[in-house]
Write an enzyme that holds these catalytic residues in place. Structure first.
Site, PDB file in Angstrom:
ATOM      1  CG  ASP A 213      -9.626  -8.266  -9.271  1.00 54.55           C
ATOM      2  OD1 ASP A 213      -9.832  -9.318  -9.896  1.00 54.55           O
ATOM      3  OD2 ASP A 213      -8.677  -7.489  -9.527  1.00 54.55           O
TER       4      ASP A 213
ATOM      5  CD  GLU B 210      -6.735 -11.744 -11.159  1.00 54.71           C
ATOM      6  OE1 GLU B 210      -6.517 -10.768 -11.884  1.00 54.71           O
ATOM      7  OE2 GLU B 210      -6.711 -12.921 -11.565  1.00 54.71           O
TER       8      GLU B 210
END
Length: 324
Positions: free
Chosen positions: A203, A246
């Protein structure tokens, strides 16, 4: 609801921003055997199998928040009898009369699945006909021509759906659907041959700040560059995929806990030292989990995710290995 929307040949659901159902068209009701009153006011997750709820949280909701739309998401919904029905979903956020809505269209995939099954059955019939040699040549030729026609149709459908279904449109790497297929394949190999494998969930740290400071265009460039880095560094047998928003995932074949953590830490260092265009610096947090006899598809994702959030809590720009 406009009658054309109500009876169009695809499902339609309208949600409020709390993802509660406001409207649903007659087509979707017929497919799922519900009536309108049974669905209005329900949360959209009430219709999802458990694994698909995870897709909503990790992909659908972040996409709606950042991009206000979701394109060509492969998803399942329960019908009234509890049967899981596959769909391709598109969703977009709209504003009308000062209110916001999320409109969803759904195309059933069952017919395509049935079509493939029919094709396999037809091929079996052809093989039996050749083996028995008791049919006339003209009849065999007709069957062959029909199969050839269907094969070309299936090939065209297959190529189009593979491009849509298995590749992330923005980054060009594998998407969540392909990742899930590879995860199932790794689990099967583990059951048959006890070949170990590990999962990384990656992440981007403070990615919202990138979008807020530089704009979504730069954010998209960052996602694309990160995908390139992950793909170039990965072993040819690894599966690198965009998990949603993301977040990225990497399946590490034939990799134990110790090796998985070392690889994750190398990714941390590589990404932190990369000369990022426009933003100059970027880091990621990583969660690692290794499959074992007690794991399944849901738990290994959950454990890697827990390790990821431990990395976040410990200050980011680091990798954490899940430990029982």
């Amino acid at each position: 609801m406009d009658s054309r929307i109500n009876f169009m040949p695809c499902g339609f659901i309208s949600l409020n921003l709390e993802y509660q159902i406001l409207e649903v068209n007659d087509t979707f009701l017929k497919w799922t055997q519900y009536n309108s009153d049974e669905l209005k006011g329900k949360h959209i997750e009430d219709l999802l199998p458990p694994g698909n709820k995870l897709i909503f949280h990790s992909y659908f909701y972040p996409c709606m928040t950042m991009h206000e739309q979701v394109d060509e998401l492969y998803i399942h919904f329960f019908n009234k009898d509890g049967e899981s029905i596959p769909f391709i979903m598109n969703a977009k956020r709209y504003e009308g009369n000062g209110k916001y809505f999320i409109d969803i269209t759904l195309v059933q995939m069952k017919k395509r699945i049935d079509y493939e099954r029919e094709l396999r059955h037809t091929k079996v019939l052809l093989e039996d006909a050749y083996a028995e040699k008791n049919r006339a040549f003209e009849q065999l030729q007709q069957i062959y021509n029909e199969i050839e026609k269907k094969q070309f149709q299936l090939l065209a459908i297959h190529n189009e759906l593979v491009e849509i279904s298995n590749t992330d449109k923005l980054t060009g790497i594998a998407n969540r659907r392909f990742f899930q297929m590879q995860l199932e394949a790794h689990m099967e190999q583990y059951k048959l041959k006890e070949i170990p494998f590990s999962l990384l969930i990656i992440d981007i740290d403070h990615f919202k700040q990138v979008n807020d400071t530089y704009g979504h265009h730069v954010g998209d460039i960052v996602l694309t560059h990160l995908a390139i880095i992950l793909k170039e560094y990965a072993h040819p047998t690894d599966t690198v995929a965009r998990f949603g928003g993301e977040e990225f995932t990497i399946l590490l074949g034939n990799t134990n806990e110790k090796k998985a953590l070392r690889i994750a830490q190398q990714y941390n260092e590589l990404i932190a030292q990369y000369n990022w265009p426009t933003i100059n610096h970027l880091t990621v947090s990583i969660g690692c989990a290794t499959f074992n006899d007690l794991e399944n598809e849901e738990t290994i994702l959950q454990h890697a995710d827990e390790a990821l959030y431990q990395s976040k809590r410990n200050g980011r720009n680091q990798a954490t290995l899940y430990k029982v």
